[in-house]
Structures are given as structure tokens and as C-alpha cells.
Scaffold this motif. Structure first.
Motif, PDB file in Angstrom:
ATOM      1  N   SER A   1       0.805  -1.201  -0.109  1.00 49.99           N
ATOM      2  CA  SER A   1       0.008   0.003  -0.096  1.00 49.99           C
ATOM      3  C   SER A   1       0.920   1.381   0.051  1.00 49.99           C
ATOM      4  N   GLN A   2       2.113   1.098   0.162  1.00 51.06           N
ATOM      5  CA  GLN A   2       3.075   2.360   0.513  1.00 51.06           C
ATOM      6  C   GLN A   2       3.449   2.758  -1.114  1.00 51.06           C
ATOM      7  N   VAL A   3       3.495   3.951  -1.278  1.00 53.17           N
ATOM      8  CA  VAL A   3       3.880   4.873  -2.327  1.00 53.17           C
ATOM      9  C   VAL A   3       5.403   4.538  -2.471  1.00 53.17           C
ATOM     10  N   ARG A   4       5.581   4.179  -3.655  1.00 56.21           N
ATOM     11  CA  ARG A   4       6.994   3.932  -4.119  1.00 56.21           C
ATOM     12  C   ARG A   4       7.521   4.861  -5.112  1.00 56.21           C
ATOM     13  N   ASN A   5       8.476   5.393  -5.283  1.00 56.20           N
ATOM     14  CA  ASN A   5       9.126   6.332  -6.348  1.00 56.20           C
ATOM     15  C   ASN A   5       9.238   5.385  -7.707  1.00 56.20           C
ATOM     16  N   ALA A   6       9.188   6.032  -8.691  1.00 54.88           N
ATOM     17  CA  ALA A   6       9.324   5.106  -9.924  1.00 54.88           C
ATOM     18  C   ALA A   6       9.643   6.038 -11.172  1.00 54.88           C
TER      19      ALA A   6
ATOM     20  N   PHE B   1       4.428   2.576 -21.450  1.00 53.71           N
ATOM     21  CA  PHE B   1       5.903   2.753 -21.604  1.00 53.71           C
ATOM     22  C   PHE B   1       6.893   1.971 -20.830  1.00 53.71           C
ATOM     23  N   PRO B   2       7.953   1.707 -21.105  1.00 52.45           N
ATOM     24  CA  PRO B   2       8.755   0.955 -20.064  1.00 52.45           C
ATOM     25  C   PRO B   2       9.037   1.694 -18.839  1.00 52.45           C
ATOM     26  N   GLY B   3       9.235   1.250 -17.645  1.00 53.26           N
ATOM     27  CA  GLY B   3       9.538   1.900 -16.547  1.00 53.26           C
ATOM     28  C   GLY B   3       9.052   1.007 -15.165  1.00 53.26           C
ATOM     29  N   GLY B   4       9.534   1.365 -13.890  1.00 53.97           N
ATOM     30  CA  GLY B   4       9.170   0.766 -12.952  1.00 53.97           C
ATOM     31  C   GLY B   4       9.810   1.313 -11.474  1.00 53.97           C
ATOM     32  N   ALA B   5       9.691   0.668 -10.556  1.00 52.41           N
ATOM     33  CA  ALA B   5       9.988   1.418  -9.380  1.00 52.41           C
ATOM     34  C   ALA B   5      11.544   1.489  -9.060  1.00 52.41           C
TER      35      ALA B   5
ATOM     36  N   ALA C   1       5.257   8.525  -9.901  1.00 52.65           N
ATOM     37  CA  ALA C   1       5.889   8.083 -11.302  1.00 52.65           C
ATOM     38  C   ALA C   1       6.892   9.278 -11.935  1.00 52.65           C
ATOM     39  N   ARG C   2       7.780   9.437 -12.300  1.00 55.64           N
ATOM     40  CA  ARG C   2       8.438  10.662 -12.913  1.00 55.64           C
ATOM     41  C   ARG C   2       8.632  10.072 -14.564  1.00 55.64           C
ATOM     42  N   PHE C   3       8.156  10.844 -15.299  1.00 59.39           N
ATOM     43  CA  PHE C   3       8.295  10.548 -16.909  1.00 59.39           C
ATOM     44  C   PHE C   3       9.198  11.336 -17.454  1.00 59.39           C
ATOM     45  N   PHE C   4      10.140  10.500 -18.189  1.00 59.50           N
ATOM     46  CA  PHE C   4      11.200  11.022 -19.162  1.00 59.50           C
ATOM     47  C   PHE C   4      11.043  10.840 -20.425  1.00 59.50           C
TER      48      PHE C   4
END
Length: 231
Positions: A7-12, A45-49, A145-148
């Protein structure tokens, strides 16, 4: 082994790779599995934590301004390099594509061994911070999530070679921007695509970065502009 509270928020970090900007633009996407807990069957898009080891990897080039300072807005100080590393690692794991500078390192973390074996260091300079979104409460996974955005020309690998990709995403392909609306995508991906369409002919960072902040109290739409770094 540490148990992660789901349930925690993870940076991604998420990476949008743009190709053929001057002719008929395409973006790199893949489909998540039917059994995936988070966004099953969706084209993404490709991505993850971000992993703990991402903060320890040597970057072959740093994040460029103003991307570095904007990542600091409403965020954990000093997180930018780990977010950049995670973006590069996830891109490699899920697509086999290498965003890197030639270089060798002998002490790569376990999750980075295959990337290091390509003979490259993570190349963060091309990463353009263009969007941020916090998953709303009540979802089985929550990510900040940060999108690059990067250009396919910045890749050190053949953009059509997916032979080193993991099986996390299937149907990896270059999708024409004028056809992408026909794919089954998450809502937030569709929102991000609107930003990408506006940036096809502009290679410079945006004036400010949109941030959809969905927390327990309210949903906010913010603009991240960064702040001057001391000399």
C-alpha cells in the motif's frame, strides 16, 4: 528478506523513447501481462520502481538542467540521480535498449550486472523530465512516477533489437503517434501522450512540468518549475 508494504507509495521512473520526430513520430511501447497486478493487459511505456541500489550506481553523465532541479520540487532531496538510474535500468530490463556512455565498472549491483556487461555507464544527460503522477489511493500498487523523454538517437543500441529484453513487457514495438489512441492504455498514459505530442518538434525541456498529485485528502494539478541551485 524485507517485506514491502504494497500500500505504500514507491518512487518510480518511466521512459518515453521518441523516434522519427521530423517525419512520422513513433514511441516505444509494450504490453503488460494479463496476470500483472498493476495495469494488466495495458500498453505502457517501459518503467518501474526505484531500487535501493539505483542510488549507488555511477552515472556516465549527470542530469542536465533544469531537469535536475525540477525533480527536487515537492520531493526527497537528492533523489534525482536514483530516478535517472532507475529510468535507464528499467528501459534496459524491459526493452534491451541501452542509454549509456562507453565505460566499465567492476562493482555493479546485481540488478545492474547485465547492463554493465554491455560496456556502458548510465547516460542521464538526455533524460528530459516531462511529467509526474501520483497513483490515486485505493489502487493495488501506488507509485510516484516521473516520466522522462529521450530521443531514440541517444540510444547506444539498435532501436529495433529487443533480444536482451526481459519478458515483463510483450509485443514491444514502435507505435506511430497518430495511431496510438487505438491501443488499450491506462488513462495517465493517454494524458502523458498529450504532453509528448506538444514536444515532438521542440527538443528543449518544457517551461514547467505537470504533476498530478492524488493523495488521500485531494487531487491537485501542480506545475513543477524547479528553483535556482546555489553556486
Amino acid at each position: 528478506m524485507t517485506t514491502i508494504d504494497k500500500s505504500q507509495v514507491r518512487n518510480a521512473s518511466t521512459v518515453i523513447v521518441l523516434r522519427d520526430r521530423e517525419t512520422r513520430p513513433r514511441i516505444l511501447m509494450g504490453q503488460r501481462g494479463a496476470r500483472a497486478v498493476f495495469m494488466p493487459n495495458k500498453f505502457v511505456f517501459p518503467g518501474g520502481a526505484v531500487d535501493a541500489a539505483d542510488a549507488q550506481v555511477p552515472l556516465g553523465s549527470p542530469l542536465a538542467k533544469p531537469n535536475d532541479t525540477r525533480l527536487e520540487d515537492d520531493s526527497t532531496p537528492g533523489l534525482g540521480p536514483a530516478l535517472a538510474a532507475a529510468a535507464i535500468r528499467e528501459l534496459f530490463e524491459e526493452t534491451g535498449q541501452v542509454l549509456g556512455h562507453p565505460g566499465r565498472w567492476s562493482d555493479a549491483p546485481a540488478d545492474w550486472l547485465d547492463f554493465a556487461a554491455t560496456g556502458h555507464l548510465p547516460h542521464a544527460a538526455p533524460l528530459q523530465f516531462v511529467f509526474r503522477a501520483l497513483t490515486p489511493p485505493g489502487r493495488p500498487r501506488r507509485f510516484d512516477a516521473r516520466f522522462f523523454l529521450i530521443d531514440a538517437a541517444d540510444l547506444a543500441s539498435d532501436p529495433d533489437d529487443f533480444s536482451r529484453a526481459s519478458d515483463e513487457l510483450s509485443h514491444l514495438q514502435w507505435v506511430h503517434l497518430d495511431e496510438v489512441r487505438g491501443y488499450d492504455m491506462p488513462f495517465i498514459t493517454e494524458v502523458v501522450l498529450s504532453e509528448i505530442n506538444a514536444r515532438v518538434t521542440d527538443h528543449t525541456p518544457p517551461d514547467s512540468v505537470p504533476y498530478f498529485k492524488n493523495n488521500e485528502e485531494e487531487s491537485l494539478f501542480l506545475r513543477l518549475r524547479g528553483y535556482p541551485m546555489p553556486d
